[in-house]
Design a protein around this motif. Structure first.
Motif, PDB file in Angstrom:
ATOM      1  N   ALA A 128      -4.500 -53.042  48.114  1.00 19.42           N
ATOM      2  CA  ALA A 128      -5.702 -53.415  48.846  1.00 19.42           C
ATOM      3  C   ALA A 128      -5.853 -54.927  48.726  1.00 19.42           C
ATOM      4  CB  ALA A 128      -6.931 -52.692  48.294  1.00 19.42           C
ATOM      5  N   GLU A 129      -6.707 -55.520  49.541  1.00 18.86           N
ATOM      6  CA  GLU A 129      -6.895 -56.960  49.524  1.00 18.86           C
ATOM      7  C   GLU A 129      -8.376 -57.315  49.506  1.00 18.86           C
ATOM      8  OE1 GLU A 129      -4.244 -59.595  51.889  1.00 18.86           O
ATOM      9  OE2 GLU A 129      -3.749 -57.735  52.966  1.00 18.86           O
ATOM     10  N   VAL A 130      -8.711 -58.344  48.734  1.00 19.01           N
ATOM     11  CA  VAL A 130     -10.044 -58.928  48.785  1.00 19.01           C
ATOM     12  C   VAL A 130      -9.948 -60.220  49.585  1.00 19.01           C
ATOM     13  CG1 VAL A 130     -11.949 -59.930  47.480  1.00 19.01           C
ATOM     14  CG2 VAL A 130     -10.729 -57.940  46.572  1.00 19.01           C
ATOM     15  N   ASP A 145       0.738 -52.451  53.343  1.00 18.63           N
ATOM     16  CA  ASP A 145       1.540 -51.236  53.507  1.00 18.63           C
ATOM     17  C   ASP A 145       0.589 -50.059  53.704  1.00 18.63           C
ATOM     18  OD1 ASP A 145       3.225 -49.069  53.418  1.00 18.63           O
ATOM     19  OD2 ASP A 145       4.117 -49.540  51.469  1.00 18.63           O
ATOM     20  N   LEU A 146       0.384 -49.672  54.957  1.00 18.02           N
ATOM     21  CA  LEU A 146      -0.598 -48.625  55.248  1.00 18.02           C
ATOM     22  C   LEU A 146      -0.200 -47.281  54.654  1.00 18.02           C
ATOM     23  CD1 LEU A 146      -1.589 -49.474  58.934  1.00 18.02           C
ATOM     24  CD2 LEU A 146      -2.728 -50.125  56.793  1.00 18.02           C
ATOM     25  N   ASN A 147       1.077 -47.086  54.402  1.00 14.78           N
ATOM     26  CA  ASN A 147       1.520 -45.836  53.777  1.00 14.78           C
ATOM     27  C   ASN A 147       1.098 -45.754  52.312  1.00 14.78           C
ATOM     28  OD1 ASN A 147       2.869 -44.769  56.070  1.00 14.78           O
ATOM     29  ND2 ASN A 147       4.630 -46.099  55.663  1.00 14.78           N
ATOM     30  N   LYS A 148       0.876 -46.901  51.689  1.00 12.56           N
ATOM     31  CA  LYS A 148       0.473 -46.930  50.284  1.00 12.56           C
ATOM     32  C   LYS A 148      -0.964 -47.422  50.101  1.00 12.56           C
ATOM     33  CE  LYS A 148       2.690 -46.053  47.338  1.00 12.56           C
ATOM     34  NZ  LYS A 148       2.932 -44.739  46.691  1.00 12.56           N
ATOM     35  N   ASP A 149      -1.626 -47.745  51.184  1.00 10.33           N
ATOM     36  CA  ASP A 149      -2.983 -48.297  51.125  1.00 10.33           C
ATOM     37  C   ASP A 149      -3.883 -47.481  50.211  1.00 10.33           C
ATOM     38  OD1 ASP A 149      -5.441 -49.637  51.941  1.00 10.33           O
ATOM     39  OD2 ASP A 149      -5.809 -47.826  53.124  1.00 10.33           O
ATOM     40  N   GLN A 150      -4.589 -48.165  49.292  1.00  9.46           N
ATOM     41  CA  GLN A 150      -5.492 -47.495  48.347  1.00  9.46           C
ATOM     42  C   GLN A 150      -6.929 -47.982  48.475  1.00  9.46           C
ATOM     43  OE1 GLN A 150      -2.831 -48.553  45.002  1.00  9.46           O
ATOM     44  NE2 GLN A 150      -2.941 -46.411  44.399  1.00  9.46           N
ATOM     45  N   SER A 151      -7.253 -48.566  49.606  1.00  6.36           N
ATOM     46  CA  SER A 151      -8.614 -49.074  49.782  1.00  6.36           C
ATOM     47  C   SER A 151      -9.645 -47.953  49.740  1.00  6.36           C
ATOM     48  CB  SER A 151      -8.725 -49.839  51.105  1.00  6.36           C
ATOM     49  OG  SER A 151      -8.407 -48.992  52.213  1.00  6.36           O
ATOM     50  N   TYR A 152      -9.238 -46.740  50.128  1.00 10.66           N
ATOM     51  CA  TYR A 152     -10.165 -45.607  50.127  1.00 10.66           C
ATOM     52  C   TYR A 152     -10.756 -45.384  48.740  1.00 10.66           C
ATOM     53  CZ  TYR A 152     -11.688 -40.692  50.256  1.00 10.66           C
ATOM     54  OH  TYR A 152     -12.417 -39.530  50.128  1.00 10.66           O
ATOM     55  N   VAL A 153      -9.917 -45.365  47.700  1.00 14.25           N
ATOM     56  CA  VAL A 153     -10.417 -45.070  46.359  1.00 14.25           C
ATOM     57  C   VAL A 153     -11.128 -46.266  45.736  1.00 14.25           C
ATOM     58  CG1 VAL A 153      -8.707 -43.276  45.921  1.00 14.25           C
ATOM     59  CG2 VAL A 153      -8.207 -45.634  45.254  1.00 14.25           C
ATOM     60  N   LEU A 154     -11.120 -47.407  46.427  1.00 14.20           N
ATOM     61  CA  LEU A 154     -11.840 -48.587  45.949  1.00 14.20           C
ATOM     62  C   LEU A 154     -13.139 -48.799  46.725  1.00 14.20           C
ATOM     63  CD1 LEU A 154      -8.812 -51.046  45.613  1.00 14.20           C
ATOM     64  CD2 LEU A 154      -9.958 -49.798  43.765  1.00 14.20           C
ATOM     65  N   GLY A 155     -13.448 -47.870  47.612  1.00 16.47           N
ATOM     66  CA  GLY A 155     -14.637 -48.012  48.454  1.00 16.47           C
ATOM     67  C   GLY A 155     -15.935 -48.019  47.670  1.00 16.47           C
ATOM     68  N   VAL A 156     -15.889 -47.638  46.402  1.00 15.95           N
ATOM     69  CA  VAL A 156     -17.092 -47.609  45.557  1.00 15.95           C
ATOM     70  C   VAL A 156     -17.442 -48.981  44.984  1.00 15.95           C
ATOM     71  CG1 VAL A 156     -16.868 -45.190  44.907  1.00 15.95           C
ATOM     72  CG2 VAL A 156     -15.658 -46.937  43.586  1.00 15.95           C
ATOM     73  N   LEU A 157     -16.584 -49.993  45.162  1.00 15.11           N
ATOM     74  CA  LEU A 157     -16.826 -51.294  44.541  1.00 15.11           C
ATOM     75  C   LEU A 157     -17.975 -52.032  45.221  1.00 15.11           C
ATOM     76  CD1 LEU A 157     -13.215 -52.625  43.883  1.00 15.11           C
ATOM     77  CD2 LEU A 157     -14.645 -51.134  42.489  1.00 15.11           C
TER      78      LEU A 157
END
Length: 385
Positions: A128-130, A145-157
């Motif tokens: 993910a990127e800030v 890399d959209l196949n590995k994107d983990q922004s979903y699990v960081l949506g709580v930040l």
């Protein structure tokens, strides 16, 4: 910048720490001991935070030449993640422990301690990127890399947490590139398998694990008309959309498969129906938070809402939607089942299938994460639901 590198023992966090060192930061590595069983061992690619992972992280820190520590967060992890997971299932909901772990452990307990010790940021191996706006506000965006994107699990930040979050591999084009870099750097974890499933249930058998934690009571399986079709060992071990393990011998009237379409933990009943009953057109979320600045212009009606995209699973697809704010409860509902906080309503332009209360919905605007909420209620598109 003084950086605390959270090193899980995997290749992503090892390369993230290496890049932080290469960027000239003062880096200290830390591994979080989350298991209350220190002898826990990894089984293939199942599980994480095991004793072997700790050793792998220690070796990687040695190669990088950075100090390394193990911090025991096992008590906090049990209270905030494991106990919450059990309580949610006991209430007939399907929680996402990875979301809660990021929210309460990695970017709350860990970050709080890091800041108290004088660190400027916590680095992790998330994809993910800030990014910062022209007026200095941080935003969370999907990884390259959209196949590995983990922004979903960081949506709580929150915005403040984003200011102290550092994702060195977020802009990397592929996982293969990360592994190749690890090999070039002499990191032994270069070809280590990725972990998956729930880390504290390493064998993947959630039902059996829950059966040891929640008192099970036999109950009824019914169709939507109330007709009894069979029995079960405990309603809370089922989840919306489940097809296997229903123990219903009688076929549906149309000959099609049956799916779990409803769970009543209080009555200890499971309702089954056709796949069509799983198609939902609206979601209501509770405990909503914004990832950075709140989306501009969002109001309290559909007309005053915003257009966005919604994702309800870590690697699921997104669908276009309209989102608006519901009421804000200062105290839980009279029945105690609706937590205090902001509510968010979402109308989907395309249906989701098999969405369960307890799951997390994350709102996006393109690659930017707007925020998240815990799904509390859904509206089926099936008129018979």
């Amino acid at each position: 910048m003084k950086v605390l590198a959270a090193m899980s023992g995997g290749v992503d966090s090892a390369v993230a720490a290496a890049r932080a060192v290469e960027a000239g930061h003062e880096v200290v590595g830390v591994h979080l001991a989350l298991s209350r069983m220190p002898g826990t061992l990894r089984t293939g690619s199942r599980g994480c935070c095991t004793i072997e992972d700790s050793r792998d992280a220690h070796r990687a820190a040695g190669v990088l030449g950075i100090p390394f520590y193990v911090w025991d967060f096992s008590e906090r992890f049990k209270e905030d993640i494991v106990d919450d997971f059990i309580a949610e299932y006991a209430s007939g909901r399907t929680p996402n422990p990875c979301m809660r772990c990021n929210e309460r452990i990695k970017f709350a307990a860990l970050l709080d301690r890091a800041l108290a010790l004088g660190f400027d940021a916590v680095a992790t191996g998330h994809y993910a990127e800030v990014r910062y706006t022209a007026d200095g506000h941080p935003e969370l965006h999907r990884g390259a890399d959209l196949n590995k994107d983990q922004s979903y699990v960081l949506g709580v930040l929150t915005e403040e947490q984003l200011r102290h979050s550092y994702f060195p591999i977020g802009a990397t084009a592929s996982k293969a590139e990360v592994r190749a870099e690890a090999a070039e750097r002499g990191l032994s974890v270069a070809n280590k398998p990725d972990s998956y499933d729930i880390c504290f249930i390493p064998d993947g058998d959630t039902k059996a694990w829950l059966a040891d934690k929640i008192p099970m009571r036999p109950g009824l399986i019914k169709d939507r008309s109330g007709e009894e079709l069979g029995t079960h060992d405990g309603a809370m071990t089922f989840t919306i959309g489940q097809r296997k393990g229903l123990k219903v011998d009688r076929p549906a009237p149309d000959g099609g498969p049956r799916y779990v379409v409803g769970i009543d933990a209080a009555a200890n009943t499971v309702t089954v129906g056709p796949r069509e009953a799983l198609r939902v057109g609206e979601l209501e979320g509770i405990r909503a938070t914004w990832c950075g600045q709140p989306p501009e212009g969002i109001g309290h009606s559909r007309e005053d809402g915003i257009d966005c995209e919604v994702q309800v699973r870590a690697h699921g697809n997104t669908v276009p939607a309209r989102a608006w704010l519901g009421r804000r409860d200062e105290t839980p509902g009279a029945d105690g089942t609706r937590p205090a906080g902001q509510h968010v309503h979402v109308a989907l332009e395309e249906p989701f299938t098999g969405v369960a209360p307890g799951q997390t919905m994350v709102l996006y605007a393109g690659t930017r994460v707007l925020g998240q909420a815990t799904i509390d209620r859904t509206r089926s598109l099936d008129p018979a639901a």
